[in-house]
Write a protein that holds these residues in place. Structure first.
Motif, mmCIF file in Angstrom:
data_model
loop_
_atom_site.group_PDB
_atom_site.id
_atom_site.type_symbol
_atom_site.label_atom_id
_atom_site.label_comp_id
_atom_site.label_asym_id
_atom_site.label_seq_id
_atom_site.Cartn_x
_atom_site.Cartn_y
_atom_site.Cartn_z
ATOM 1 N N UNK A 9 0.799 -1.220 0.000
ATOM 2 C CA UNK A 9 0.000 0.000 0.000
ATOM 3 C C UNK A 9 0.827 1.264 0.000
ATOM 4 N N UNK A 10 1.882 1.290 0.790
ATOM 5 C CA UNK A 10 2.716 2.487 0.876
ATOM 6 C C UNK A 10 3.403 2.765 -0.465
ATOM 7 N N UNK A 11 3.881 1.714 -1.129
ATOM 8 C CA UNK A 11 4.531 1.899 -2.424
ATOM 9 C C UNK A 11 3.521 2.332 -3.489
ATOM 10 N N UNK A 12 2.323 1.782 -3.431
ATOM 11 C CA UNK A 12 1.302 2.163 -4.409
ATOM 12 C C UNK A 12 0.902 3.624 -4.256
ATOM 13 N N UNK A 13 0.692 4.049 -3.024
ATOM 14 C CA UNK A 13 0.260 5.420 -2.779
ATOM 15 C C UNK A 13 1.382 6.410 -3.089
ATOM 16 N N UNK A 14 2.619 6.066 -2.787
ATOM 17 C CA UNK A 14 3.724 6.982 -3.076
ATOM 18 C C UNK A 14 4.020 7.054 -4.571
ATOM 19 N N UNK A 15 3.671 6.032 -5.314
ATOM 20 C CA UNK A 15 3.909 6.040 -6.752
ATOM 21 C C UNK A 15 2.877 6.819 -7.536
ATOM 22 N N UNK A 16 1.721 7.067 -6.958
ATOM 23 C CA UNK A 16 0.683 7.810 -7.670
ATOM 24 C C UNK A 16 1.096 9.250 -7.976
#
Length: 64
Positions: free
Chosen positions: A50-57
């Motif tokens: 989740x953290x990687x997905x949100x930071x990649x947006x």
């Protein structure tokens, strides 16, 4: 899509869940169990990544 698939081993989880919805009613026990098993992998991926997905947006939204 169900017209193209002839074998039961080739069905996706969504098509298998749809099979529990019959003409005269729904089989709620198997329907709920299979829907729960279909959601578990999605929840696990979002929990751990989740953290990687949100930071990649925002990184993908920046132009240039």
């Amino acid at each position: 899509a169900s017209v193209m698939v002839t074998g039961t081993k080739l069905k996706t989880i969504q098509m298998a869940i749809y099979d529990y919805m019959g003409f005269f009613g729904m089989e709620w026990g198997p329907l709920t169990a299979s829907a729960t098993f279909a959601i578990i992998p999605i929840l696990l991926v979002f929990t751990f990544l989740g953290k990687q997905l949100v930071s990649g947006l925002p990184a993908g939204a920046v132009k240039g």
